[in-house]
Design an enzyme around this catalytic site. Structure first.
Site, PDB file in Angstrom:
ATOM      1  N   GLU A  45       0.868  -1.201   0.000  1.00 44.73           N
ATOM      2  CA  GLU A  45       0.000   0.000   0.000  1.00 44.73           C
ATOM      3  C   GLU A  45       0.891   1.231   0.000  1.00 44.73           C
ATOM      4  OE1 GLU A  45      -3.221   0.448   3.073  1.00 44.73           O
ATOM      5  OE2 GLU A  45      -2.659   2.570   2.957  1.00 44.73           O
ATOM      6  N   HIS A 211      -9.003   1.683  -0.411  1.00 48.56           N
ATOM      7  CA  HIS A 211      -8.137   2.469   0.472  1.00 48.56           C
ATOM      8  C   HIS A 211      -8.991   3.548   1.138  1.00 48.56           C
ATOM      9  CE1 HIS A 211      -5.182   5.565   1.513  1.00 48.56           C
ATOM     10  NE2 HIS A 211      -4.300   4.576   1.582  1.00 48.56           N
ATOM     11  N   ASP A 334       2.685   1.755   3.931  1.00 46.59           N
ATOM     12  CA  ASP A 334       1.926   3.006   3.808  1.00 46.59           C
ATOM     13  C   ASP A 334       2.874   4.180   3.592  1.00 46.59           C
ATOM     14  OD1 ASP A 334      -0.405   4.379   3.459  1.00 46.59           O
ATOM     15  OD2 ASP A 334      -1.149   4.162   5.497  1.00 46.59           O
TER      16      ASP A 334
HETATM   17  C1  1WB Z   1      -2.860   8.676   3.826  1.00 56.30           C
HETATM   18  C2  1WB Z   1      -2.504   9.367   4.964  1.00 56.30           C
HETATM   19  C3  1WB Z   1      -3.399   9.322   2.776  1.00 56.30           C
HETATM   20  C4  1WB Z   1      -2.716  10.742   5.032  1.00 56.30           C
HETATM   21  C5  1WB Z   1      -3.616  10.693   2.803  1.00 56.30           C
HETATM   22  O1  1WB Z   1      -4.164  11.274   1.732  1.00 56.30           O
HETATM   23  C6  1WB Z   1      -3.246  11.395   3.950  1.00 56.30           C
HETATM   24  C7  1WB Z   1      -2.620   7.216   3.759  1.00 56.30           C
HETATM   25  C8  1WB Z   1      -4.146  12.613   1.559  1.00 56.30           C
HETATM   26  O2  1WB Z   1      -2.332   6.608   4.800  1.00 56.30           O
HETATM   27  O3  1WB Z   1      -2.677   6.631   2.698  1.00 56.30           O
HETATM   28  C9  1WB Z   1      -2.314  11.476   6.231  1.00 56.30           C
HETATM   29  O4  1WB Z   1      -2.443  12.693   6.230  1.00 56.30           O
HETATM   30  O5  1WB Z   1      -1.867  10.839   7.180  1.00 56.30           O
HETATM   31 MN    MN Z   2      -2.377   4.528   2.635  1.00 53.65          MN
END
Ligand code: 1WB
Ligand code: MN
Length: 373
Positions: A45, A211, A334
């Site tokens: 991911e 997701h 992640d």
């Molecule tokens: C994710 C995390 C995705 C955050 C995001 O999209 C933000 C993820 C803007 O874990 O995929 C975040 O801010 O922690």
């Molecule tokens: Mn993620």
């Protein structure tokens, strides 16, 4: 590797240099020396962004739309250090990212366009930016053999175009599955307008990774305070709402071979599985007219695979393996929202047999995403 680590711990304990119960995993963020191991570390991911996505999200961010995903994105364009790092890391594949992988013994990133993907754009923009992102992914994968796989973006706003892009992504671009960032304009995949998308994923034999994104309008009001709209709570409330709607709607009776991937150890659902089954059985007892052919618990076990993204907790890992079977758990970092070294340390030292470690790091991802075959 596991042996070396245990030997080190025993010696350290004997020498009195570590208090009993001290976890070496808390030592910090330093890269893990990539030990020679009998498996490939495939991270499943791992986020990237394209300049076109950044630009289009930026344009939405300057509108008056009061939306939690846009608030998250606005911070990428701010000047605060951590968010600037994220922006750079999302746009980069071949510099910092590959160096981070090498330094930590990570063999492969399964890349996906970062949340909320193209799902906030008008249909035409979404179709265009998804196709560009998928072309970009195919190029990266080709130029770095064995280091990257990719999940194709598609535009749910135009289901017919989405199906065409899904077919192109698998047949021509050889991508490994699909990424969907939960709701699209407050709608979920149990809505029959999206059935062509589910049908295509099933026919192409590629999974849809659902997701997180911030909660839809159906859910968001209770999350607006205390920083709850994203990883703290809103992400998994939103994503587990999505998955539960699918499980209860009967889409897995209609598409019995559809594979769904959930991150974050299953977004809480493995914990609730017994209770979901218990309550489902009370309302829809065996033999009743409303009972699905594949009730929710059975569908979760048959149709879902989960990843460890963002949850480096050995107790949860032990639990989900017991609940779902080790063949249904894959490793993820992640990146770049989470750091690589702690995720590697977690899986290298998890209290499981090395045969299972190999399944979680490598074999399950190869099977689910058709990697290397
Ligand atoms: C994710 C995390 C995705 C955050 C995001 O999209 C933000 C993820 C803007 O874990 O995929 C975040 O801010 O922690
Ligand atoms: Mn993620």
């Amino acid at each position: 590797m596991g042996g070396d680590r245990r030997t080190f711990l025993k010696l350290a304990l004997a020498a009195g240099s570590l208090a009993e119960g001290t976890r070496v995993a808390e030592a910090g963020e330093a890269p893990v020396a990539p030990a020679k191991v009998a498996w490939r570390r495939i991270a499943t991911e791992e986020a990237f962004a394209t300049p076109a996505q950044m630009e289009a999200m930026g344009a939405l961010g300057r509108s008056t739309w009061n939306n939690p995903d846009l608030a998250l994105w606005r911070s990428f364009t701010g000047s605060r250090g951590e968010r600037m790092r994220l922006r750079r890391a999302l746009l980069d594949i071949t510099d910092e990212r590959l160096a981070d992988m090498d330094a930590n013994g990570v063999d492969m990133h399964v890349l996906s366009l970062t949340s909320p993907g193209v799902q906030m754009f008008d249909a035409e923009t979404a179709v265009r930016i998804a196709a560009e992102a998928n072309d970009f992914l195919a190029g990266i994968i080709e130029r770095h053999p064995g280091r990257f796989a990719g999940l194709a973006a598609f535009a749910p706003q135009d289901p017919a175009a989405a199906v065409r892009e899904m077919e192109r992504a698998v047949r021509e671009l050889k991508l490994n599955g699909f990424i969907l960032n939960s709701h699209t304009n407050n709608e979920y995949l149990d809505n029959p307008k999206y059935f062509p998308i589910l049908e295509a994923a099933e026919a192409l034999d590629r999974p849809i990774y659902i997701h997180p994104r911030c909660p839809s309008d159906l859910l968001v009001e209770g999350c607006r305070e205390y920083g709850m709209t994203s990883g703290m709570w809103g992400f998994y409330a939103e994503t587990s709402l999505h998955a539960t709607r699918m499980l209860l709607s009967g889409v897995f009776d209609r598409f019995p071979r559809l594979k769904i991937v959930l991150g974050h150890m299953g977004e809480g659902l493995p914990y609730w599985l017994w209770r979901i089954g218990n309550i489902y059985d009370a309302f829809h007892p065996p033999g009743s007219a409303t009972r699905l052919r594949t009730p929710p618990v059975e569908a979760f076990r048959r149709n879902f695979v989960i990843t460890t993204s963002g949850v480096n907790d050995p107790d949860v890992l032990t639990y989900v393996i017991a609940k779902l079977g080790v063949e249904n758990v894959m490793w993820a970092i992640d990146y770049p929202y989470e750091r690589t070294a702690p995720a590697v340390r977690f899986m290298d030292s998890a209290p499981i047999p090395d045969a299972d470690r190999r399944r979680i790091y490598q074999a399950n991802a190869e099977r689910v995403f058709h990697i290397g075959g």
